[in-house]
Design a protein around this motif. Structure first.
Motif, PDB file in Angstrom:
ATOM      1  N   LYS A  47       0.659  -1.054  -0.215  1.00 27.68           N
ATOM      2  CA  LYS A  47       0.192   0.298  -0.499  1.00 27.68           C
ATOM      3  C   LYS A  47       0.788   0.998   0.295  1.00 27.68           C
ATOM      4  N   THR A  48       1.724   1.608   0.707  1.00 25.25           N
ATOM      5  CA  THR A  48       2.651   2.823   0.927  1.00 25.25           C
ATOM      6  C   THR A  48       3.692   2.791  -0.314  1.00 25.25           C
ATOM      7  N   VAL A  49       3.677   1.226  -0.645  1.00 24.15           N
ATOM      8  CA  VAL A  49       4.917   1.641  -2.085  1.00 24.15           C
ATOM      9  C   VAL A  49       3.554   2.295  -3.206  1.00 24.15           C
ATOM     10  N   PRO A  95       1.344  11.173   5.522  1.00 15.67           N
ATOM     11  CA  PRO A  95       2.641   9.935   5.051  1.00 15.67           C
ATOM     12  C   PRO A  95       2.358   8.921   6.185  1.00 15.67           C
ATOM     13  N   GLN A  96       3.049   7.953   6.568  1.00 19.08           N
ATOM     14  CA  GLN A  96       2.522   6.580   7.072  1.00 19.08           C
ATOM     15  C   GLN A  96       3.849   6.817   8.912  1.00 19.08           C
ATOM     16  N   GLY A  97       3.305   6.850   9.912  1.00 17.10           N
ATOM     17  CA  GLY A  97       4.264   6.926  10.644  1.00 17.10           C
ATOM     18  C   GLY A  97       4.888   8.475  10.918  1.00 17.10           C
ATOM     19  N   LEU A 176      -3.696   9.795   1.860  1.00  6.07           N
ATOM     20  CA  LEU A 176      -3.867   9.304   2.801  1.00  6.07           C
ATOM     21  C   LEU A 176      -3.288   8.118   3.637  1.00  6.07           C
ATOM     22  N   ASP A 177      -1.905   7.746   4.169  1.00  7.81           N
ATOM     23  CA  ASP A 177      -1.201   6.583   4.301  1.00  7.81           C
ATOM     24  C   ASP A 177      -1.850   5.936   5.995  1.00  7.81           C
ATOM     25  N   GLU A 178      -2.467   5.814   6.375  1.00 11.02           N
ATOM     26  CA  GLU A 178      -2.761   5.395   7.544  1.00 11.02           C
ATOM     27  C   GLU A 178      -3.048   6.501   8.327  1.00 11.02           C
TER      28      GLU A 178
HETATM   29 MG   LIG Z   1       2.512   1.333   4.693  1.00  8.64          MG
END
Ligand SMILES: [Mg+2]
Ligand SMILES: Nc1ncnc2c1ncn2[C@@H]1O[C@H](COP(=O)(O)OP(=O)(O)OP(=O)(O)O)[C@@H](O)[C@H]1O
Length: 311
Positions: A47-49, A95-97, A176-178
């Motif tokens: 998903k993030t990729v 971003p995620q994280g 939107l990533d997580e």
């Molecule tokens: Mg991810």
């Protein structure tokens, strides 16, 4: 609804020493004008990729092929400077994280980086806007948060900073990533309402999450990923009422409200994944074809599904 972004046979392979990881196996997907597309999938499914490919954020060891068309123009084959300008002016990312935050920059500078770089917003105005945005997120002392560095903030605060980064400038497309990871119920409600507001101002949104309840609430369509493949794309209601792919059904059955039945087996190693359908070792409906051949994507009514059951 016309397509705003089209991912065409997108493949991403990471090379690490002698090993390779096929993170995306040839993804075909469109993000349509006016919609919120929810992307669902277990950890490592790509998903993030997928999002990072659209932002041209993938590292050097990633070999990328295929196309990502934005309004018909391929962001991958385009000259990098031109692509980054187009991306910066039109896309925004939550971003995620916390790893996405620069430890040496104060929060306000990261929140306002995009409007300052792409929309001519000055430093003072950028600072003021960041504080204002943080203030809308239920923070008592927004100026203190705005002037803090990553290590000075709690997880909930950092997640707010990430959300503010995605909301700080005008955007045609928001990724939107997580966005609700690590947030309590109250903050999740706030993200849902921010998302609904952002939706009115943007042309389309792609939301990645593990949280099925959240995706059900905010999405128009759901895309299910597994080990670098898209297994199903369908309208949200259809997905929750009659999922087509066996993996989709298994995911839904693992919800507490539907009996909490865990999916049998383990997610395969991405270094040596199964050849055919990547879900086949865990699938109760597999037949002889599934282990050897990748099923084609088929249209079944309004749904796209990658399973021999429908081939
Ligand atoms: Mg991810
Ligand atoms: N820089 C990298 N080098 C090598 N492999 C990578 C790199 N980035 C991602 N991968 C691999 O690509 C695959 C997809 O990763 P990705 O981060 O997109 O998963 P994800 O679906 O976002 O998972 P999560 O839900 O945990 O965020 C994983 O197997 C991951 O290990």
């Amino acid at each position: 609804m016309g397509s705003l972004i089209e991912f065409v046979d997108l493949k991403v392979i990471f090379h690490m020493g002698g090993m390779q990881v096929v993170a995306l196996r040839g993804v075909d997907l469109d993000l349509r004008r006016g919609e919120v597309l929810g992307v669902l999938g277990e950890s490592g499914s790509g998903k993030t990729v997928l999002i990072h490919a659209a932002f041209r954020l993938l590292p050097e060891n990633a070999k990328v092929s295929g196309k990502i068309l934005y309004q018909g123009k391929d962001l991958l084959s385009m000259d990098r400077r031109r692509a980054m300008r187009l991306i910066g002016q039109n896309f925004s990312l939550i971003p995620q994280g916390f790893g996405a935050l620069n430890p040496f920059l104060k929060s306000w500078l990261q929140i306002s980086e995009r409007p300052m770089e792409h929309f001519g917003v000055g430093k003072e105005e950028g600072h003021r806007r960041a504080e204002f945005l943080l203030g809308t997120m239920g923070i008592n002392q927004p100026s203190r948060t705005a002037n803090s560095y990553r290590h000075q903030l709690s997880g909930g605060m950092l997640q707010r900073v990430l959300v503010a980064m995605g909301a700080s400038g005008p955007s045609q497309v928001v990724f939107l990533d997580e966005p609700t990871k690590g947030l309590d119920e109250g903050m999740k409600r706030l993200v849902v309402s921010l998302l609904k507001k952002a939706r009115e101002r943007s042309d389309a949104m792609m939301v990645v999450s593990h949280d099925l309840g959240f995706l059900e609430e905010v999405s128009d369509r759901i895309c299910v990923m597994y080990c670098g493949d898209i297994l199903e794309v369908s309208k949200v209601r259809e997905f929750f009422v009659s999922p087509r792919h066996p993996y989709s059904s298994a995911l839904l059955n693992s919800l507490p409200s539907r009996g909490l039945k865990p999916i049998e087996g383990e997610i395969p190693s991405m270094v040596s994944p199964p050849d055919g359908c990547r879900f086949s070792p865990r699938c109760r409906q597999r037949d002889a074809r599934c282990a050897n051949k990748r099923p084609p994507m088929k249209a079944v009514d309004d749904v796209m599904v990658r399973c021999f059951k429908y081939a």
